[in-house]
Every structure is written in C-alpha cells, then in structure tokens.
Design an enzyme around this catalytic site. Structure first.
Site, PDB file in Angstrom:
ATOM      1  N   ALA A   1     -11.892  -6.781  12.648  1.00  0.00           N
ATOM      2  CA  ALA A   1     -11.534  -8.183  12.799  1.00  0.00           C
ATOM      3  C   ALA A   1     -10.181  -8.483  12.168  1.00  0.00           C
ATOM      4  O   ALA A   1      -9.348  -9.207  12.737  1.00  0.00           O
ATOM      5  CB  ALA A   1     -12.616  -9.061  12.177  1.00  0.00           C
ATOM      6  N   ALA A   2      -9.956  -7.936  10.976  1.00  0.00           N
ATOM      7  CA  ALA A   2      -8.686  -8.164  10.289  1.00  0.00           C
ATOM      8  C   ALA A   2      -7.528  -7.529  11.048  1.00  0.00           C
ATOM      9  O   ALA A   2      -6.449  -8.127  11.189  1.00  0.00           O
ATOM     10  CB  ALA A   2      -8.755  -7.616   8.869  1.00  0.00           C
ATOM     11  N   LYS A   3      -7.734  -6.329  11.557  1.00  0.00           N
ATOM     12  CA  LYS A   3      -6.673  -5.657  12.309  1.00  0.00           C
ATOM     13  C   LYS A   3      -6.379  -6.404  13.606  1.00  0.00           C
ATOM     14  O   LYS A   3      -5.219  -6.509  14.029  1.00  0.00           O
ATOM     15  CB  LYS A   3      -7.073  -4.211  12.605  1.00  0.00           C
ATOM     16  CG  LYS A   3      -7.128  -3.308  11.367  1.00  0.00           C
ATOM     17  CD  LYS A   3      -5.801  -3.209  10.663  1.00  0.00           C
ATOM     18  CE  LYS A   3      -5.780  -2.105   9.613  1.00  0.00           C
ATOM     19  NZ  LYS A   3      -4.511  -2.085   8.853  1.00  0.00           N
TER      20      LYS A   3
ATOM     21  N   TYR B   1     -12.947  -4.821   9.003  1.00  0.00           N
ATOM     22  CA  TYR B   1     -11.705  -4.061   9.203  1.00  0.00           C
ATOM     23  C   TYR B   1     -11.160  -4.314  10.610  1.00  0.00           C
ATOM     24  O   TYR B   1      -9.986  -4.640  10.795  1.00  0.00           O
ATOM     25  CB  TYR B   1     -11.995  -2.578   8.979  1.00  0.00           C
ATOM     26  CG  TYR B   1     -10.822  -1.653   9.178  1.00  0.00           C
ATOM     27  CD1 TYR B   1      -9.920  -1.408   8.152  1.00  0.00           C
ATOM     28  CD2 TYR B   1     -10.626  -0.987  10.389  1.00  0.00           C
ATOM     29  CE1 TYR B   1      -8.850  -0.542   8.324  1.00  0.00           C
ATOM     30  CE2 TYR B   1      -9.564  -0.119  10.578  1.00  0.00           C
ATOM     31  CZ  TYR B   1      -8.680   0.094   9.539  1.00  0.00           C
ATOM     32  OH  TYR B   1      -7.620   0.954   9.723  1.00  0.00           O
TER      33      TYR B   1
ATOM     34  N   ASN C   1       1.200  -2.487   5.196  1.00  0.00           N
ATOM     35  CA  ASN C   1       0.337  -1.321   5.342  1.00  0.00           C
ATOM     36  C   ASN C   1      -0.920  -1.377   4.489  1.00  0.00           C
ATOM     37  O   ASN C   1      -1.865  -0.625   4.737  1.00  0.00           O
ATOM     38  CB  ASN C   1       1.143  -0.060   4.985  1.00  0.00           C
ATOM     39  CG  ASN C   1       0.263   1.150   4.790  1.00  0.00           C
ATOM     40  OD1 ASN C   1      -0.234   1.733   5.754  1.00  0.00           O
ATOM     41  ND2 ASN C   1       0.044   1.547   3.533  1.00  0.00           N
TER      42      ASN C   1
ATOM     43  N   GLY D   1       0.825  -1.195   0.000  1.00  0.00           N
ATOM     44  CA  GLY D   1       0.000   0.000   0.000  1.00  0.00           C
ATOM     45  C   GLY D   1       0.861   1.247   0.000  1.00  0.00           C
ATOM     46  O   GLY D   1       0.498   2.281   0.573  1.00  0.00           O
TER      47      GLY D   1
ATOM     48  N   SER E   1      -4.422  -0.947  13.973  1.00  0.00           N
ATOM     49  CA  SER E   1      -5.358   0.166  14.115  1.00  0.00           C
ATOM     50  C   SER E   1      -5.916   0.206  15.534  1.00  0.00           C
ATOM     51  O   SER E   1      -6.010  -0.830  16.212  1.00  0.00           O
ATOM     52  CB  SER E   1      -6.523  -0.004  13.123  1.00  0.00           C
ATOM     53  OG  SER E   1      -7.530   0.971  13.347  1.00  0.00           O
TER      54      SER E   1
ATOM     55  N   ASP F   1      -1.152  -7.119  -6.167  1.00  0.00           N
ATOM     56  CA  ASP F   1      -2.151  -7.407  -5.150  1.00  0.00           C
ATOM     57  C   ASP F   1      -1.420  -8.114  -4.012  1.00  0.00           C
ATOM     58  O   ASP F   1      -0.997  -9.264  -4.149  1.00  0.00           O
ATOM     59  CB  ASP F   1      -3.258  -8.286  -5.723  1.00  0.00           C
ATOM     60  CG  ASP F   1      -4.341  -8.646  -4.706  1.00  0.00           C
ATOM     61  OD1 ASP F   1      -4.101  -8.472  -3.489  1.00  0.00           O
ATOM     62  OD2 ASP F   1      -5.412  -9.125  -5.123  1.00  0.00           O
TER      63      ASP F   1
END
Length: 251
Positions: free
Chosen positions: A154-156, A152, A87, A10, A139, A60
């Site tokens: 959950a992934a973090k 978001y 990131n 990113g 985050s 990707d």
C-alpha cells in the site's frame, strides 16, 4: 555528477548504500540519511574514501523536525541538495488478521510519509536553483499483490501515485520526479529472509524471474537505474518508473 549533492534516505545499507556509493563514484557529494548511526557513518566514510564529501546524521526520515535539521545541516556544510533518493524502507509479513494498526502506521510512515517529508524539505532548496532530481524506490509489490506485505504494498503504491503529483507540481522548477521499482533484491533485509543460495534461487523462481540465470537482483543493478534518473541524460524523463525485476513484472 560533478558538483552535485545527493541525499539518500536509508543510505546506510542495501540499495541506499549502493546508490550513495555509485553517485559518489560519479562525482557527487553525499548526505546519508539513516536511523542507524553506525551504518550511516560507515557509508559516509566509504564516500570520503572515494574523494567526495559526506555527512551522516542519525535521522528518522518520517519525522519532519529531524529531516529539517538534517537538510539545514547539509546545506550549511555542503551548500545545497540537488538530488534526493527516497529509499528508506521496512517490511512486515503479517497478514490482515495479525496486522496491527501500529504496524500499519509505522510501515506506511517509513515509506510514504518519509517520501513526502523529505521531498518537501529538499524542494524548498531545489526550487530556487531551477534544477533537481527526486528518485523514489518503489517496488514490484506496488503492482503485484502478495500475501503478507499489505502495508508495504500500500505504501509503495502510494509513493507511485504521489510521485506523479510531485512531477506535475515541480516541473516548473526544472525538477524531475521518477521511480525505480525493484523486484526482490539482495539486501541485508532480504538475505535475512533467504539466507541460503538455494532459498534465494527459489524466491527468484517463485516470484517469476525469467532472465538467465534465474536469480535475485543485486543492489548495484537498482542503483544503476537510480544513477540514470539522477543524471544529465534524464532531463526529459519525469513521472515514470523503471522496473528492474528480471522480467517478473512487465507493465
């Protein structure tokens, strides 16, 4: 950072761009991993203008084959990868009844699967040289629930948990794995959501920022924490998280 090579996912905008440029100013060569060819190329050109080497290949970061090709090309052209900054990220505002499995899968892939795929790819190179730095941009959302950011958050949270596992697994090779957990930060994605100064100030207040003046974080403030975790003074720091959130979350 002289002699180091850093890969930033990113890396074409926002915190990724800020981290790439800050590392380059300190002497690192940069691999820009970004799905957007235009922004990735632009950041690579900014790095080269600072006198450092850079490559940018549209990638990707959740696709193992694409990441393998990028890492292979980076090692061929730059010799190695010493530093990885995970990131890459996207966000959705769908709450539970509107959220689709496809959206869930994509958000989790861009954050959590990307961290796994990219870390695995670079650790294969780092482990042979007994030195490495992996920094994950997690985050405040991994710690504080907020409506509309389910996948978001959950992934973090998953990134946070997996970083501790990676820290334990890679310490034998001189690799450290740490996190930076920003609060709401002025990136292009956030500026689209809060386009006015008043809106940004309201977001800062409502999220609990207490530092004066009350404002959102700047991308360079997050990049500064990344720089420390990539540098020579952080060798005894692993499996931990630096919070840059204006006091809106205090662990």
């Amino acid at each position: 950072m002289d002699g180091r090579v850093a890969m930033v996912t990113g890396g074409g905008a926002g915190i990724g761009r800020a981290a790439a440029l800050m590392l380059a100013r300190e002497g690192a060569d940069i691999v820009v991993c970004d799905l957007n060819a235009g922004t990735g190329k632009a950041v690579a050109e900014e790095v080269e203008a600072l006198g450092r080497r850079a490559i940018a290949i549209p990638t990707d970061s959740s696709d193992p084959d694409q990441v393998a090709r990028l890492v292979e090309e980076a090692i061929r052209r730059l010799g190695k990868i010493d530093i990885l900054v995970n990131n890459a990220g996207i966000v959705t505002t769908d709450t539970i009844l509107a959220l689709t499995p496809e959206t869930w899968d994509r958000v989790v892939a861009v954050h959590l699967k990307s961290m796994f795929v990219c870390s695995q790819a670079v650790i294969r190179d780092m482990s042979g040289r007994d030195w490495g730095r992996i920094v994950n941009i997690t985050s405040r959302a991994a710690y504080r629930g907020r409506a509309g950011v389910g996948p978001y958050s959950a992934a973090k949270g998953g990134m946070l948990a997996y970083s501790r596992v990676l820290a334990a697994e890679t310490a034998q090779w001189g690799i450290t794995v740490n996190n930076v957990a920003p609060g709401t930060t002025l990136t292009p994605m956030v500026e689209r959501a809060f386009p006015t100064t008043d809106g940004q100030a309201q977001e800062a207040r409502s999220s609990g920022v207490i530092t004066a003046p009350v404002r959102l974080a700047e991308a360079d403030e997050i990049a500064g924490a990344v720089l420390y975790l990539c540098g020579p003074l952080s060798g005894h720091t692993t499996g931990t998280t630096i919070h840059v959130n204006g006091g809106s979350f205090m662990p």
